[in-house]
Motif scaffolding. Structure first.
Motif, PDB file in Angstrom:
ATOM      1  N   SER A  12       0.853  -1.181   0.000  1.00  0.00           N
ATOM      2  CA  SER A  12       0.000   0.000   0.000  1.00  0.00           C
ATOM      3  C   SER A  12       0.890   1.232   0.000  1.00  0.00           C
ATOM      4  O   SER A  12       1.998   1.207   0.523  1.00  0.00           O
ATOM      5  N   LYS A  13       0.371   2.290  -0.609  1.00  0.00           N
ATOM      6  CA  LYS A  13       1.120   3.558  -0.703  1.00  0.00           C
ATOM      7  C   LYS A  13       1.365   4.147   0.673  1.00  0.00           C
ATOM      8  O   LYS A  13       0.588   3.896   1.595  1.00  0.00           O
ATOM      9  N   GLY A  14       2.366   4.966   0.781  1.00  0.00           N
ATOM     10  CA  GLY A  14       2.608   5.670   2.042  1.00  0.00           C
ATOM     11  C   GLY A  14       3.661   4.983   2.885  1.00  0.00           C
ATOM     12  O   GLY A  14       4.657   4.498   2.374  1.00  0.00           O
ATOM     13  N   ARG A  15       3.376   4.935   4.196  1.00  0.00           N
ATOM     14  CA  ARG A  15       4.389   4.463   5.136  1.00  0.00           C
ATOM     15  C   ARG A  15       4.849   3.027   4.865  1.00  0.00           C
ATOM     16  O   ARG A  15       6.037   2.731   4.908  1.00  0.00           O
ATOM     17  N   ILE A  16       3.904   2.147   4.592  1.00  0.00           N
ATOM     18  CA  ILE A  16       4.292   0.746   4.353  1.00  0.00           C
ATOM     19  C   ILE A  16       5.175   0.652   3.115  1.00  0.00           C
ATOM     20  O   ILE A  16       6.219  -0.010   3.132  1.00  0.00           O
ATOM     21  N   GLU A  33       9.696   2.764 -10.403  1.00  0.00           N
ATOM     22  CA  GLU A  33       8.735   3.848 -10.617  1.00  0.00           C
ATOM     23  C   GLU A  33       8.300   4.399  -9.262  1.00  0.00           C
ATOM     24  O   GLU A  33       8.213   3.650  -8.291  1.00  0.00           O
ATOM     25  N   ASP A  34       8.030   5.699  -9.211  1.00  0.00           N
ATOM     26  CA  ASP A  34       7.629   6.341  -7.966  1.00  0.00           C
ATOM     27  C   ASP A  34       6.106   6.398  -7.880  1.00  0.00           C
ATOM     28  O   ASP A  34       5.457   7.068  -8.683  1.00  0.00           O
ATOM     29  N   PRO A  35       5.507   5.699  -6.902  1.00  0.00           N
ATOM     30  CA  PRO A  35       4.034   5.643  -6.827  1.00  0.00           C
ATOM     31  C   PRO A  35       3.404   7.005  -6.560  1.00  0.00           C
ATOM     32  O   PRO A  35       2.236   7.226  -6.864  1.00  0.00           O
ATOM     33  N   GLU A  36       4.179   7.937  -5.983  1.00  0.00           N
ATOM     34  CA  GLU A  36       3.620   9.266  -5.696  1.00  0.00           C
ATOM     35  C   GLU A  36       3.563  10.119  -6.967  1.00  0.00           C
ATOM     36  O   GLU A  36       2.929  11.159  -6.993  1.00  0.00           O
ATOM     37  N   LYS A  37       4.276   9.679  -8.020  1.00  0.00           N
ATOM     38  CA  LYS A  37       4.333  10.498  -9.233  1.00  0.00           C
ATOM     39  C   LYS A  37       3.490   9.964 -10.385  1.00  0.00           C
ATOM     40  O   LYS A  37       3.481  10.534 -11.466  1.00  0.00           O
ATOM     41  N   SER A  38       2.839   8.822 -10.152  1.00  0.00           N
ATOM     42  CA  SER A  38       1.978   8.335 -11.223  1.00  0.00           C
ATOM     43  C   SER A  38       0.765   7.670 -10.608  1.00  0.00           C
ATOM     44  O   SER A  38       0.702   7.461  -9.401  1.00  0.00           O
ATOM     45  N   LEU A  43       3.690  -1.614 -10.758  1.00  0.00           N
ATOM     46  CA  LEU A  43       5.005  -0.982 -10.890  1.00  0.00           C
ATOM     47  C   LEU A  43       6.043  -2.042 -11.232  1.00  0.00           C
ATOM     48  O   LEU A  43       6.049  -3.134 -10.668  1.00  0.00           O
ATOM     49  N   SER A  44       6.951  -1.682 -12.145  1.00  0.00           N
ATOM     50  CA  SER A  44       8.004  -2.623 -12.478  1.00  0.00           C
ATOM     51  C   SER A  44       9.192  -2.428 -11.535  1.00  0.00           C
ATOM     52  O   SER A  44       9.295  -1.429 -10.827  1.00  0.00           O
ATOM     53  N   THR A  45      10.070  -3.411 -11.532  1.00  0.00           N
ATOM     54  CA  THR A  45      11.272  -3.332 -10.705  1.00  0.00           C
ATOM     55  C   THR A  45      12.485  -3.581 -11.604  1.00  0.00           C
ATOM     56  O   THR A  45      12.335  -3.817 -12.810  1.00  0.00           O
ATOM     57  N   ASN A  46      13.676  -3.527 -11.005  1.00  0.00           N
ATOM     58  CA  ASN A  46      14.889  -3.818 -11.765  1.00  0.00           C
ATOM     59  C   ASN A  46      14.950  -5.286 -12.182  1.00  0.00           C
ATOM     60  O   ASN A  46      15.756  -5.654 -13.012  1.00  0.00           O
ATOM     61  N   ARG A  47      14.097  -6.110 -11.592  1.00  0.00           N
ATOM     62  CA  ARG A  47      14.085  -7.535 -11.953  1.00  0.00           C
ATOM     63  C   ARG A  47      12.870  -7.884 -12.798  1.00  0.00           C
ATOM     64  O   ARG A  47      11.735  -7.625 -12.403  1.00  0.00           O
ATOM     65  N   PRO A  48      13.109  -8.469 -13.973  1.00  0.00           N
ATOM     66  CA  PRO A  48      11.987  -8.782 -14.866  1.00  0.00           C
ATOM     67  C   PRO A  48      10.997  -9.774 -14.243  1.00  0.00           C
ATOM     68  O   PRO A  48       9.846  -9.844 -14.670  1.00  0.00           O
ATOM     69  N   ASP A  49      11.430 -10.520 -13.239  1.00  0.00           N
ATOM     70  CA  ASP A  49      10.565 -11.541 -12.633  1.00  0.00           C
ATOM     71  C   ASP A  49       9.863 -11.045 -11.355  1.00  0.00           C
ATOM     72  O   ASP A  49       9.230 -11.830 -10.656  1.00  0.00           O
ATOM     73  N   ARG A  51       7.337  -7.851  -9.752  1.00  0.00           N
ATOM     74  CA  ARG A  51       6.568  -6.599  -9.923  1.00  0.00           C
ATOM     75  C   ARG A  51       5.840  -6.289  -8.617  1.00  0.00           C
ATOM     76  O   ARG A  51       5.635  -7.164  -7.776  1.00  0.00           O
ATOM     77  N   VAL A  52       5.455  -5.017  -8.511  1.00  0.00           N
ATOM     78  CA  VAL A  52       4.759  -4.553  -7.306  1.00  0.00           C
ATOM     79  C   VAL A  52       3.372  -4.083  -7.721  1.00  0.00           C
ATOM     80  O   VAL A  52       3.223  -3.352  -8.709  1.00  0.00           O
ATOM     81  N   VAL A  53       2.346  -4.502  -6.988  1.00  0.00           N
ATOM     82  CA  VAL A  53       1.009  -3.943  -7.229  1.00  0.00           C
ATOM     83  C   VAL A  53       0.622  -3.077  -6.035  1.00  0.00           C
ATOM     84  O   VAL A  53       0.901  -3.418  -4.885  1.00  0.00           O
ATOM     85  N   LEU A  54       0.022  -1.926  -6.335  1.00  0.00           N
ATOM     86  CA  LEU A  54      -0.387  -0.992  -5.282  1.00  0.00           C
ATOM     87  C   LEU A  54      -1.864  -1.163  -5.004  1.00  0.00           C
ATOM     88  O   LEU A  54      -2.693  -1.021  -5.909  1.00  0.00           O
ATOM     89  N   VAL A  55      -2.200  -1.473  -3.759  1.00  0.00           N
ATOM     90  CA  VAL A  55      -3.602  -1.651  -3.394  1.00  0.00           C
ATOM     91  C   VAL A  55      -3.870  -0.919  -2.076  1.00  0.00           C
ATOM     92  O   VAL A  55      -2.941  -0.526  -1.373  1.00  0.00           O
ATOM     93  N   ARG A  56      -5.123  -0.765  -1.733  1.00  0.00           N
ATOM     94  CA  ARG A  56      -5.495  -0.209  -0.436  1.00  0.00           C
ATOM     95  C   ARG A  56      -4.915  -1.106   0.665  1.00  0.00           C
ATOM     96  O   ARG A  56      -4.947  -2.321   0.530  1.00  0.00           O
TER      97      ARG A  56
END
Ligand code: PRP
Length: 217
Positions: A12-16, A33-38, A43-49, A51-56
């Motif tokens: 989740s966005k923010g502190r966590i 990628e910066d979640p506060e800017k999009s 979100l992708s990471t430096n590793r192709p395998d 990824r991060v998903v942003l949820v509540r």
């Protein structure tokens, strides 16, 4: 169902999010990628395998439970309220620390209100934690479920008390409420989907180990 060959991490966005970044770094994972800017949710990471998903925050356990993510980071409060069914919880990450407390108006006599057999009106988002807490004290509780701005309820006279997270205490102070009882200390935990644990054992074991090595004291 989980995506084969890919590790999906729910945050989740923010502190966590912020406090999980050093743990990810220990696992060689850098979010690119910066979640506060999009407003992107994947979100992708430096590793192709990886990824991060942003949820509540409250949805992290649900996504992991249903295999929408293999791994997630969720607060103890969120996990108790969710129930934690089908979630493996291997680590207390000791991040996003705060406490769950009872707060009232300064002019409210809490000691009198929680005498055995009495009745109290409590506004909270955390109904499981609150009902268990007052049941243990032998106090009848009328719960008022809210989804935010709980501090308002005692001010407006809708409730006698609130059960909410407290970190700095600034929110309570700004609303002339006082913390009268701490219910529990809160921190975030790593949660893992049970099927992922079997199907992606090696990759997940590496992430758990790296996270474990980087838990702040
Ligand atoms: C939490 C909590 C309080 C505040 C306490 O809300 O509900 O309102 O933080 O922090 P403080 O003691 O440092 O003032 P949060 O900002 O997490 O958002 P929420 O209202 O969406 O839960």
């Amino acid at each position: 169902m989980t995506t084969p060959g890919m590790i999906t991490l729910a945050l989740s966005k923010g502190r966590i999010f912020e406090e999980t970044l050093p743990l990810l770094a220990a696992a060689g994972i850098e979010v690119t990628e910066d979640p506060e800017k999009s407003r992107k949710l994947i979100l992708s990471t430096n590793r192709p395998d990886v990824r991060v998903v942003l949820v509540r925050a409250t949805d992290v356990p649900t996504y992991v439970q249903h295999g929408g993510a293999d791994i997630g980071v969720a607060g103890k409060d969120t996990l108790i309220e969710h129930g934690g069914d089908n979630l493996y919880q291997p680590l207390d990450l000791n991040i996003a620390k705060c406490r769950m407390s009872v707060a009232v108006r300064a002019d409210f006599d809490y000691a009198a209100a929680v005498k055995q057999g009495s009745r109290i009106r409590v506004a909270t988002k955390y109904t499981t934690i609150a009902s268990e807490h007052f049941a243990n004290k032998g106090v009848h509780v009328d719960l008022i479920k809210l989804y935010g701005s709980m501090e308002l309820a005692p001010l407006i006279g809708v409730a006698d008390a609130i059960v909410d997270l407290v970190s700095t205490g600034n929110t309570l102070k700004a609303n002339h409420l006082v913390e009268v009882e701490e219910i529990m200390q809160i921190s975030s935990r790593l949660v893992v989907n049970q099927a992922s644990l079997k199907l992606k054992r090696e990759a997940i074991r590496k992430v758990i180990q790296a996270f474990e090595s980087a838990i702040p004291a």
